[in-house]
Design an enzyme around this catalytic site. Structure first.
Site, PDB file in Angstrom:
ATOM      1  N   LYS A   1      -3.165   5.794  -5.122  1.00  0.00           N
ATOM      2  CA  LYS A   1      -4.265   5.099  -4.565  1.00  0.00           C
ATOM      3  C   LYS A   1      -4.777   5.743  -3.452  1.00  0.00           C
ATOM      4  O   LYS A   1      -6.070   5.940  -3.192  1.00  0.00           O
ATOM      5  CB  LYS A   1      -4.024   3.670  -4.048  1.00  0.00           C
TER       6      LYS A   1
ATOM      7  N   ARG B   1      -0.828  -7.271  -2.248  1.00  0.00           N
ATOM      8  CA  ARG B   1       0.154  -6.992  -2.868  1.00  0.00           C
ATOM      9  C   ARG B   1       0.829  -8.111  -3.414  1.00  0.00           C
ATOM     10  O   ARG B   1       1.875  -8.054  -4.286  1.00  0.00           O
ATOM     11  CB  ARG B   1       1.075  -6.180  -2.072  1.00  0.00           C
TER      12      ARG B   1
ATOM     13  N   ARG C   1       7.213  13.718  -2.741  1.00  0.00           N
ATOM     14  CA  ARG C   1       6.297  13.816  -1.753  1.00  0.00           C
ATOM     15  C   ARG C   1       6.687  13.921  -0.364  1.00  0.00           C
ATOM     16  O   ARG C   1       7.863  13.656   0.034  1.00  0.00           O
ATOM     17  CB  ARG C   1       5.799  12.299  -1.768  1.00  0.00           C
TER      18      ARG C   1
ATOM     19  N   ARG D   1       9.617  10.502   3.327  1.00  0.00           N
ATOM     20  CA  ARG D   1       9.343   9.120   3.924  1.00  0.00           C
ATOM     21  C   ARG D   1      10.722   8.369   3.557  1.00  0.00           C
ATOM     22  O   ARG D   1      11.143   8.625   2.412  1.00  0.00           O
ATOM     23  CB  ARG D   1       8.434   8.413   3.331  1.00  0.00           C
TER      24      ARG D   1
ATOM     25  N   ARG E   1      11.108  -0.304  -4.830  1.00  0.00           N
ATOM     26  CA  ARG E   1       9.849  -0.620  -4.542  1.00  0.00           C
ATOM     27  C   ARG E   1       9.202  -0.787  -6.035  1.00  0.00           C
ATOM     28  O   ARG E   1       8.147  -1.633  -6.027  1.00  0.00           O
ATOM     29  CB  ARG E   1       9.196   0.473  -3.717  1.00  0.00           C
TER      30      ARG E   1
HETATM   31  P1  AMP Z   1       2.363   1.964   1.116  1.00  0.00           P
HETATM   32  O1  AMP Z   1       2.144   3.164   2.125  1.00  0.00           O
HETATM   33  O2  AMP Z   1       0.790   1.253   0.759  1.00  0.00           O
HETATM   34  O3  AMP Z   1       3.165   2.444  -0.073  1.00  0.00           O
HETATM   35  O4  AMP Z   1       3.113   0.930   1.630  1.00  0.00           O
HETATM   36  C1  AMP Z   1       4.323   1.206   2.393  1.00  0.00           C
HETATM   37  C2  AMP Z   1       4.985   0.116   2.675  1.00  0.00           C
HETATM   38  O5  AMP Z   1       4.232  -0.858   3.827  1.00  0.00           O
HETATM   39  C3  AMP Z   1       5.435  -0.992   1.653  1.00  0.00           C
HETATM   40  O6  AMP Z   1       6.516  -0.614   1.034  1.00  0.00           O
HETATM   41  C4  AMP Z   1       5.607  -2.211   2.321  1.00  0.00           C
HETATM   42  O7  AMP Z   1       6.857  -2.351   3.018  1.00  0.00           O
HETATM   43  C5  AMP Z   1       4.503  -2.164   3.402  1.00  0.00           C
HETATM   44  N1  AMP Z   1       3.138  -2.771   3.114  1.00  0.00           N
HETATM   45  C6  AMP Z   1       1.980  -2.110   3.040  1.00  0.00           C
HETATM   46  N2  AMP Z   1       1.156  -2.962   2.538  1.00  0.00           N
HETATM   47  C7  AMP Z   1       1.570  -4.031   2.254  1.00  0.00           C
HETATM   48  C8  AMP Z   1       1.149  -5.378   1.864  1.00  0.00           C
HETATM   49  N3  AMP Z   1      -0.311  -5.470   1.617  1.00  0.00           N
HETATM   50  N4  AMP Z   1       2.172  -6.568   1.941  1.00  0.00           N
HETATM   51  C9  AMP Z   1       3.338  -6.483   2.419  1.00  0.00           C
HETATM   52  N5  AMP Z   1       3.858  -5.185   2.529  1.00  0.00           N
HETATM   53  C10 AMP Z   1       2.970  -3.991   2.443  1.00  0.00           C
END
Ligand code: AMP
Length: 209
Positions: A13, A88, A122, A155, A166
């Site tokens: 994404k 999400r 990554r 990360r 996840r």
């Molecule tokens: P991402 O970089 O989008 O994979 O997000 C990394 C982490 O941020 C996720 O595993 C969640 O812990 C948190 N996070 C990001 N977006 C959301 C969301 N919309 N709702 C809840 N947690 C989020």
């Protein structure tokens, strides 16, 4: 256009939204990036979010909803936005429907095995956030960012056991959003297993850009 990119973590994404920003002329809003920045700056939001993120759990809805509401109220989102990583959960999608009119939810479909390989390989620059992959997009010098010379890191939430968790969270809480947007006639699905060039072409076609 107000666009949502749906897909598992690591589905691509972020990479696709970087391409679509240019093509569509609107900003992308990544809740993950906003949260990581809050953690780096040790803000109250960052302090609340850190524990959840490190464990691969979702940050509580109310925190991310307030944060998102504030972000899309900013001037640069007036003519549209691309949401990467939000919503999400169903409650997040319901709240979003109250504050913005969504035109399309584009789902990137990628099998779990491919996701696991992508995420555990990554590497992210600690300084500028640029993303690399040890086998599919390696930096010129191992461990060093091509763009700014910063140190490349894994990360915490890209560690194999956290990635597995996840993905479980994704299937349980985020995948039902496909049916949510399908019922609104806004869902488009596309293959997310290809390289960025082909993925971009598929997205442009799906969105009729
Ligand atoms: P991402 O970089 O989008 O994979 O997000 C990394 C982490 O941020 C996720 O595993 C969640 O812990 C948190 N996070 C990001 N977006 C959301 C969301 N919309 N709702 C809840 N947690 C989020």
């Amino acid at each position: 256009m107000n666009l949502i990119l749906l897909g598992a973590p690591g589905a691509g994404k972020g990479t696709l939204s970087a391409y679509l920003i240019e093509k569509m002329g609107v900003p992308s809003v990544s809740t993950g990036n906003i949260l990581r920045e809050a953690i780096a700056n040790n803000t109250p939001l960052g302090q609340q979010a850190k524990e959840f993120m490190d464990a691969g759990k979702l940050v509580p809805d109310q925190l991310v909803i307030d944060m998102l509401r504030e972000r899309i109220a900013q001037d640069d989102c007036k003519n549209g936005f691309i949401l990467d990583g939000f919503p999400r959960t169903i409650p997040q999608a319901e709240e979003l429907d109250k504050i913005a009119s969504i035109d399309c939810a584009l789902a990137l479909e990628v099998p779990d095995e491919i996701i696991e390989g992508r995420m555990t390989g990554r590497r992210v620059c600690a300084k500028c956030g640029a993303t690399f992959h040890v086998s599919t997009n390696p930096p010129k010098a191992e461990g060093v960012c091509d763009a700014c010379g910063g140190e490349l890191q894994l990360r915490k939430d890209d560690k194999p056991d956290v990635v597995k968790h996840r993905l479980e969270v994704y299937h349980e809480q985020t995948e039902p959003l496909k049916a949510y947007y399908e019922a609104q006639g806004k869902l488009k699905c596309m293959d997310g297993t290809k390289g960025i060039g082909e993925t971009a072409e598929l997205a442009v076609k799906a969105l009729g850009l």
